[in-house]
Write a protein that holds these residues in place. Structure first.
Motif, PDB file in Angstrom:
ATOM      1  N   HIS A 135      53.803  24.195  52.221  1.00 19.25           N
ATOM      2  CA  HIS A 135      54.483  23.045  51.605  1.00 19.25           C
ATOM      3  C   HIS A 135      54.170  21.736  52.335  1.00 19.25           C
ATOM      4  CE1 HIS A 135      56.521  25.661  48.861  1.00 19.25           C
ATOM      5  NE2 HIS A 135      56.965  26.394  49.870  1.00 19.25           N
ATOM      6  N   VAL A 136      54.202  21.765  53.654  1.00 21.56           N
ATOM      7  CA  VAL A 136      53.928  20.541  54.408  1.00 21.56           C
ATOM      8  C   VAL A 136      52.448  20.151  54.287  1.00 21.56           C
ATOM      9  CG1 VAL A 136      53.565  21.667  56.653  1.00 21.56           C
ATOM     10  CG2 VAL A 136      54.402  19.326  56.563  1.00 21.56           C
ATOM     11  N   VAL A 137      51.568  21.145  54.260  1.00 22.94           N
ATOM     12  CA  VAL A 137      50.137  20.863  54.095  1.00 22.94           C
ATOM     13  C   VAL A 137      49.877  20.298  52.697  1.00 22.94           C
ATOM     14  CG1 VAL A 137      47.848  21.931  53.919  1.00 22.94           C
ATOM     15  CG2 VAL A 137      49.354  22.511  55.829  1.00 22.94           C
ATOM     16  N   TYR A 138      50.504  20.898  51.692  1.00 19.65           N
ATOM     17  CA  TYR A 138      50.326  20.423  50.325  1.00 19.65           C
ATOM     18  C   TYR A 138      50.805  18.967  50.199  1.00 19.65           C
ATOM     19  CZ  TYR A 138      50.712  20.091  45.262  1.00 19.65           C
ATOM     20  OH  TYR A 138      50.588  19.695  43.959  1.00 19.65           O
ATOM     21  N   ALA A 139      51.963  18.674  50.793  1.00 21.14           N
ATOM     22  CA  ALA A 139      52.496  17.300  50.736  1.00 21.14           C
ATOM     23  C   ALA A 139      51.516  16.321  51.379  1.00 21.14           C
ATOM     24  CB  ALA A 139      53.858  17.236  51.434  1.00 21.14           C
ATOM     25  N   ARG A 140      50.933  16.674  52.512  1.00 21.49           N
ATOM     26  CA  ARG A 140      49.957  15.803  53.174  1.00 21.49           C
ATOM     27  C   ARG A 140      48.745  15.606  52.261  1.00 21.49           C
ATOM     28  NH1 ARG A 140      48.354  14.479  58.520  1.00 21.49           N
ATOM     29  NH2 ARG A 140      50.581  14.092  58.683  1.00 21.49           N
ATOM     30  N   CYS A 141      48.274  16.694  51.667  1.00 22.33           N
ATOM     31  CA  CYS A 141      47.075  16.605  50.813  1.00 22.33           C
ATOM     32  C   CYS A 141      47.327  15.755  49.572  1.00 22.33           C
ATOM     33  CB  CYS A 141      46.599  18.010  50.431  1.00 22.33           C
ATOM     34  SG  CYS A 141      45.987  18.980  51.836  1.00 22.33           S
ATOM     35  N   VAL A 142      48.509  15.892  48.969  1.00 16.51           N
ATOM     36  CA  VAL A 142      48.833  15.071  47.792  1.00 16.51           C
ATOM     37  C   VAL A 142      48.875  13.601  48.187  1.00 16.51           C
ATOM     38  CG1 VAL A 142      50.675  14.459  46.167  1.00 16.51           C
ATOM     39  CG2 VAL A 142      50.012  16.833  46.452  1.00 16.51           C
ATOM     40  N   ARG A 143      49.487  13.299  49.347  1.00 18.11           N
ATOM     41  CA  ARG A 143      49.553  11.902  49.789  1.00 18.11           C
ATOM     42  C   ARG A 143      48.162  11.338  50.010  1.00 18.11           C
ATOM     43  NH1 ARG A 143      54.073  13.643  52.576  1.00 18.11           N
ATOM     44  NH2 ARG A 143      52.917  13.977  54.496  1.00 18.11           N
ATOM     45  N   MET A 144      47.274  12.132  50.563  1.00 20.10           N
ATOM     46  CA  MET A 144      45.932  11.615  50.864  1.00 20.10           C
ATOM     47  C   MET A 144      45.028  11.583  49.632  1.00 20.10           C
ATOM     48  SD  MET A 144      45.035  13.059  54.645  1.00 20.10           S
ATOM     49  CE  MET A 144      43.538  12.049  54.766  1.00 20.10           C
TER      50      MET A 144
END
Length: 181
Positions: A29-38
């Motif tokens: 979840h935290v990795v996905y959130a970072r990837c969506v932001r970037m």
């Protein structure tokens, strides 16, 4: 470092499939959130998340157990996203409704618009792309990014304002918003 993480990593290093699944579930979840932001795109973010977690699991033997694991995993995610962004730069401009004009004027506007979007802060860029390209609501964007709907609306307003300002400075649109020829 927590002994729980140390034990989980140790089990992952032995090839324990259950531990690997737990590792992935813990960080997805935290990795996905970072990837969506970037990346500003769900599909690309999902791909980058999967690549990140696969790479992290395969590289656990390189992780320094005296340091926190989350920043290490998020660094891998940021690198995967940068790679995806560099690949994306070779793609055509993502404003197809603007590129179809055979005179080239709309294509120039599309390129200027893409350049303006690329110069936005990451948060503004993400909400702009999610709202206009992925046609998501402010509520959905807020849920996805973990911020209130009002924040999304503010970022979207600021993104539009910065884009309009840049297009005016570049002589692409007039002060009343009409395209210049």
């Amino acid at each position: 470092m927590s002994s729980e993480i140390q034990k989980l990593v140790g089990r992952c290093l032995t090839g324990d499939a259950v531990a690997i699944r737990q590792f992935v579930e813990r960080f997805q979840h935290v990795v996905y959130a970072r990837c969506v932001r970037m990346l500003g795109n769900r599909h690309d973010a999902e791909d980058a998340m999967q690549e990140t977690l696969l790479r992290a699991v395969r590289s656990l033997h390189h992780w320094d157990g005296d340091r926190p694991i989350l920043p290490w995993v998020l660094t891998i995610a940021a690198n995967r996203c940068r790679t995806a962004l560099s690949r994306r730069r070779g793609r055509p401009v993502e404003f197809p409704e603007l590129v179809e004009d055979p005179s080239g004027d709309a294509a120039d506007l599309g390129e200027e618009l893409e350049a303006a979007v690329m110069n936005l802060r990451d948060e503004y860029q993400t909400v702009f792309r999610m709202f206009y390209l992925q046609e998501q609501s402010c509520i959905d964007i807020g849920l996805h990014m973990g911020v209130p709907e009002g924040t999304v609306k503010t970022w979207l307003h600021r993104a539009r304002k910065e884009i309009a300002s840049r297009l005016r400075r570049r002589g692409v649109v007039s002060d009343d918003g009409h395209e210049l020829h």
